[in-house]
Design an enzyme around this catalytic site. Structure first.
Site, PDB file in Angstrom:
ATOM      1  N   GLU A  48       0.870  -1.265   0.041  1.00 18.67           N
ATOM      2  CA  GLU A  48      -0.136   0.014   0.015  1.00 18.67           C
ATOM      3  C   GLU A  48       0.884   1.293   0.123  1.00 18.67           C
ATOM      4  O   GLU A  48       1.851   1.530   0.726  1.00 18.67           O
ATOM      5  CB  GLU A  48      -0.932  -0.071   1.293  1.00 18.67           C
ATOM      6  CG  GLU A  48      -1.758   1.160   1.347  1.00 18.67           C
ATOM      7  CD  GLU A  48      -2.676   1.183   2.796  1.00 18.67           C
ATOM      8  OE1 GLU A  48      -3.635   1.839   2.713  1.00 18.67           O
ATOM      9  OE2 GLU A  48      -2.009   0.449   3.635  1.00 18.67           O
ATOM     10  N   LYS A 121     -10.379   2.372  -1.782  1.00 17.58           N
ATOM     11  CA  LYS A 121     -10.212   1.683  -0.280  1.00 17.58           C
ATOM     12  C   LYS A 121     -11.722   1.941   0.325  1.00 17.58           C
ATOM     13  O   LYS A 121     -12.115   3.330   0.424  1.00 17.58           O
ATOM     14  CB  LYS A 121      -9.202   2.144   0.502  1.00 17.58           C
ATOM     15  CG  LYS A 121      -9.125   1.639   1.894  1.00 17.58           C
ATOM     16  CD  LYS A 121      -7.811   1.823   2.400  1.00 17.58           C
ATOM     17  CE  LYS A 121      -7.525   1.324   3.820  1.00 17.58           C
ATOM     18  NZ  LYS A 121      -6.094   1.626   4.574  1.00 17.58           N
ATOM     19  N   CYS A 158      -5.519  -2.891   2.670  1.00 19.80           N
ATOM     20  CA  CYS A 158      -5.094  -2.641   4.186  1.00 19.80           C
ATOM     21  C   CYS A 158      -6.337  -2.840   5.038  1.00 19.80           C
ATOM     22  O   CYS A 158      -6.728  -3.982   5.393  1.00 19.80           O
ATOM     23  CB  CYS A 158      -4.673  -1.254   4.656  1.00 19.80           C
ATOM     24  SG  CYS A 158      -3.305  -1.451   6.020  1.00 19.80           S
TER      25      CYS A 158
END
Length: 292
Positions: A48, A121, A158
């Site tokens: 990331e 995300k 993540c």
């Protein structure tokens, strides 16, 4: 893009340290991708926000300048060219600006250099050392599974990896492989010295088992400000068994050969998707668990 004639795919996962020199980080990432391709990788997963240090540790307005539009991003075209040159699938994490919105995004680049789309995300953390809500809007792309030359790939970023709903949504879209670029490490002192590494890994191994899919995570290593990123990148098979794992400190590339056909047979035979009861899951659509 259609899948390859064979069903065995070589996955590479890169674990590296980052500095405050974006050019050096990009060069290092490219070097690892080239190394992986020389080792026969079909898919290469980078971590990331590898362009820079993990900047969301602190709230600083000037750091919004690091974001760029997806269509005119300073390094996405470079990595698209790299994917085309090497014939590898590259999921690439980047800081996206779209109008007045900012996203922690990922571009899926197929092995011919084509950008198949962008994932933003969905789950944005907010806590000591992980001040992402200051920088990022919640993603509005929905979960995605892309048909690449190396099979159907779903990617979360993540914090997304802690949510079983995200993994299941990508699996329902046909994912053969779930990938999670990551930036996670030591918690600040006020959190009490919690070591999240074992929890982090167990959560994702559960996704692999319950969705009968291959799964991998790429994390960074090294000291950045008050955080010590603990690496521990890994590749799991569709039964939750580790195929490859990195330590907490080393820069490295992990490899595993994935038998997608075997995973599909196991997935169909185990019955997770046969015995689902979507009509009973209405509480998942609400924040407080009440039926909508």
């Amino acid at each position: 893009m259609t899948e390859p004639t064979g069903t065995t795919v070589r996955l590479a996962v890169v674990q590296m340290a980052c500095s405050d020199r974006p050019g050096d980080n990009l060069d290092k990432a490219e070097g690892f991708v080239r190394r992986a391709a020389q080792a026969g990788a079909d898919v290469v997963l980078l971590q990331e926000l590898f362009e820079n240090l993990y900047f969301p540790q602190l709230e600083r307005e000037e750091l919004f300048e690091l974001a760029h539009p997806a269509d005119d991003h300073p390094f996405l075209e470079r990595f698209a060219g790299l994917a085309r040159e090497l014939g590898v699938v590259l999921p690439v994490s980047f800081f996206e600006r779209a109008g007045q919105a900012y996203f922690n995004s990922l571009a899926m680049i197929d092995a011919d250099g084509t950008r198949l789309g962008v994932y933003r995300k969905s789950h944005i953390p907010d806590g000591p050392g992980y001040e992402e809500k200051f920088y990022f809007n919640p993603g509005d792309s929905g979960f995605k599974t892309w048909r690449t030359r190396a099979g159907a790939i779903g990617v979360g970023v993540c914090w997304d990896q802690w949510f079983p709903e995200a993994a299941r949504a990508m699996a329902l879209q046909g994912a053969d492989l779930l990938l999670y670029p990551t930036a996670i490490g030591s918690e600040p002192d006020e959190v009490g010295g919690l070591d999240t590494q074992p929890l982090w890994r167990r959560a994702m191994l559960g996704h692999a088992v319950c969705n009968a899919t291959y799964l991998a995570a790429a994390n960074r290593v090294g000291r950045e400000g008050d955080a010590n990123f603990y690496g521990s990148s890994f590749i799991s098979d569709y039964r939750g068994e580790l195929l490859a794992e990195a330590d907490r400190e080393s820069e490295t590339v992990l490899y595993a050969d994935l038998d997608l056909a075997a995973a599909r047979r196991h997935r169909a035979g185990f019955g997770f998707f046969r015995d689902r009861r979507p009509e009973l899951y209405g509480a998942l659509l609400t924040l407080d668990g009440r039926e909508p």
